[in-house]
Scaffold this motif. Structure first.
Motif, short mmCIF file in Angstrom:
data_model
loop_
_atom_site.label_atom_id
_atom_site.label_comp_id
_atom_site.label_asym_id
_atom_site.label_seq_id
_atom_site.Cartn_x
_atom_site.Cartn_y
_atom_site.Cartn_z
N TYR A 1 27.42 11.38 37.06
CA TYR A 1 28.72 10.60 37.36
C TYR A 1 29.09 11.15 39.54
O TYR A 1 28.30 12.38 39.31
N LEU A 2 28.47 10.11 39.99
CA LEU A 2 28.98 10.29 41.91
C LEU A 2 29.92 9.93 42.41
O LEU A 2 29.74 8.62 42.13
N PRO A 3 30.88 9.93 42.72
CA PRO A 3 31.60 8.97 43.53
C PRO A 3 31.66 8.08 43.75
O PRO A 3 32.60 6.98 43.78
N ASP A 4 30.57 7.55 43.99
CA ASP A 4 30.02 6.15 44.87
C ASP A 4 29.31 5.50 43.73
O ASP A 4 28.67 4.18 44.43
N HIS A 5 29.64 5.54 42.27
CA HIS A 5 28.76 5.46 41.37
C HIS A 5 27.32 4.73 41.79
O HIS A 5 26.57 4.00 41.07
N LEU A 6 26.66 5.32 42.87
CA LEU A 6 25.32 5.31 42.97
C LEU A 6 24.51 6.58 42.48
O LEU A 6 24.85 8.00 43.13
N PRO A 7 23.48 6.45 42.23
CA PRO A 7 22.21 7.68 42.41
C PRO A 7 22.05 8.65 43.25
O PRO A 7 21.72 7.92 44.76
N ALA A 8 21.38 9.44 43.57
CA ALA A 8 21.25 10.64 44.56
C ALA A 8 19.15 9.98 44.06
O ALA A 8 18.60 10.85 42.80
N ALA B 1 16.68 13.29 42.02
CA ALA B 1 16.27 11.43 41.03
C ALA B 1 18.01 12.04 39.67
O ALA B 1 17.73 12.19 38.60
N CYS B 2 18.92 12.05 40.25
CA CYS B 2 19.82 12.15 39.57
C CYS B 2 21.10 11.03 39.54
O CYS B 2 21.71 11.14 40.88
N GLY B 3 22.45 11.81 39.26
CA GLY B 3 23.46 11.03 39.09
C GLY B 3 23.61 9.41 38.64
O GLY B 3 24.18 8.74 39.54
N GLU C 1 24.60 8.10 36.42
CA GLU C 1 25.96 7.15 35.72
C GLU C 1 25.15 7.39 34.32
O GLU C 1 24.30 7.87 33.33
N GLY C 2 25.77 5.68 33.54
CA GLY C 2 24.91 5.64 32.91
C GLY C 2 24.06 4.57 32.57
O GLY C 2 23.69 3.68 32.21
N ALA C 3 23.39 4.24 33.89
CA ALA C 3 22.28 3.18 34.18
C ALA C 3 20.86 3.95 33.89
O ALA C 3 19.92 3.64 34.71
N GLY C 4 20.79 5.54 33.72
CA GLY C 4 19.77 6.17 34.29
C GLY C 4 18.60 5.92 33.00
O GLY C 4 17.72 5.98 33.63
N ILE C 5 18.41 5.36 32.11
CA ILE C 5 17.63 5.05 31.21
C ILE C 5 17.26 3.30 31.57
O ILE C 5 15.23 3.57 32.15
N GLY C 6 17.83 2.93 32.54
CA GLY C 6 17.71 1.77 32.85
C GLY C 6 16.59 1.60 34.26
O GLY C 6 15.45 0.69 34.66
N LEU C 7 17.46 2.37 35.03
CA LEU C 7 16.98 2.57 36.60
C LEU C 7 16.30 3.89 36.88
O LEU C 7 15.62 4.38 37.58
#
Length: 383
Positions: free
Chosen positions: A319-326, A339-341, A343-349
């Motif tokens: 999880y990153l504070p603004d809900h966007l990955p790095a 290529a992290c952060g 949250e729960g959308a990593g598989i899709g993204l």
């Protein structure tokens, strides 16, 4: 990129995001090595449901990324076949009352402007899509672009297809840099790997890896549980979730949140989620969470009340504070990519993340603007 060693890129992390980074970097002609202190899919990926969702994302950078990734997953499925268990089953978001439907209509209208396809389903027609849904629901929205993969299989087969050198059970202990601060490679507990680029795909440990390069990335773990039922006939056809799930995904609260998320799988078991809480890396089994998940699922699908739960598992979303990955090159350390952060959308993204980074690695222009995903966006932010 000039080639200074047998390795062009070191990817740290053998989850699905790291696998996608390896896959697209290799397709771009780069020599890739993947390092992970555990097994393939041993972290967040192995604890995921495999969701490839656009339905839960509001218009903005993450939705743009998800829409791009949705098309890439279809291509990957065509190339790798049934091995990743890709299932374009669609999603169904339901509301118990008319107030919930009003909110879903407004949300879907904004998503439509961004390219999301959805259709409103009146309450009396929900049974056409999901015959076992509880009666009396106000209605819902069907999202045909939502899909699912088996995440551990997807990671494994993307890595295999990449042809990358895989080094498992090996811990990165340092990111080596040169006199101008540029990346020279990594040091592990087994030796040294020279490369002009390092991709941080370490998931919930992405902040720790960034620190090895002398930069800050405030990745935090957000714990979640999933229940797995006994194998069943296909009684749940789509990914089905209650409208409050969207609010939980967007929330920054550290407190426990649960909402009904239910989906069938090709193998038979039904997966039941979803919970979110920030408790560090505490892996304690929470009976309260499991009871909440079971109750939420039974309220949505009464047929599940008599179904046995075979097991429960938990994992940590990065999880990153603004809900966007790095995602992309770190301007603070030349040669370091993140290529992290997710949250729960990593598989899709994952595919979009991997391809966009591959574009940067080879000096090509990425298909999307990566400015919102810059790792240095948190510099100077209040703790």
């Amino acid at each position: 990129m000039s080639k200074r060693s047998p390795h062009d890129v070191v990817v740290v992390g053998a989850g699905v995001v790291g696998a996608a980074c390896a896959y697209y970097a290799a397709q771009a002609g780069l020599a890739v090595t993947v390092v992970d202190r555990g097994p393939v899919a041993g972290g967040t990926t192995g604890a995921g449901e495999g969701n490839l969702l656009v339905s839960d994302k509001e218009p903005g950078p993450e939705l743009d990324l998800a829409l791009f990734s949705t098309g890439l997953w279809r291509t990957i499925a065509e190339q790798l076949g049934e091995r990743v268990e890709y299932e374009p089953k669609g999603g169904l978001v339901v509301a118990a009352a008319e107030a919930g439907m009003t909110a879903l209509r407004a949300f879907a209208a904004e998503q439509t402007k961004a390219g999301v396809v959805s259709a409103e389903i009146p309450g009396d027609r929900l049974a056409e899509l999901e015959p076992h849904l509880a009666p009396g629901l106000a209605g819902g929205f069907h999202y045909p672009q939502d899909a699912q993969v088996q995440p551990a299989l997807a990671a494994a087969h993307l890595l295999r297809a990449s042809g990358a050198s895989i080094r498992l059970g090996e811990t990165v202990t340092a990111i080596r840099t040169g006199p101008s601060g540029e990346v020279l490679g990594v040091t592990t507990d087994r030796g040294r790997i020279d490369a002009p680029a390092v991709i941080n795909a370490a998931g919930t440990w992405g902040g720790e890896l960034a620190a090895l390069a002398g930069v800050t990335l405030p990745v935090l773990p957000r714990r979640g549980f999933v229940l797995v039922t006994e194998p069943l006939p296909r009684i749940v056809r789509h990914k089905v979730y209650a409208a409050d799930y969207v609010a939980d995904v967007a929330s920054g609260s550290a407190a426990l949140q649960t909402s009904a998320v239910v989906e069938g799988t090709p193998a038979g078991p039904v997966l039941i989620g979803a919970s979110r809480e920030r408790v560090g890396f505490d892996r304690t089994l929470s009976v309260e969470v499991l009871q909440r998940l079971a109750a939420n699922a039974a309220a949505l699908f009464p047929v599940l009340r008599t179904v046995a739960v075979q097991r429960a598992y938990r994992g940590f979303r990065p999880y990153l504070p603004d809900h966007l990955p790095a995602i992309g090159a770190d301007p603070r350390v030349p040669g370091l990519f993140h290529a992290c952060g997710h949250e729960g959308a990593g598989i899709g993204l994952a595919p979009a993340t991997g391809l966009l980074i591959a574009r940067q690695l080879t000096g090509e222009r990425p298909e999307l603007d990566l400015t919102p995903f810059r790792a240095d966006r948190f510099d100077g932010a209040a703790a």
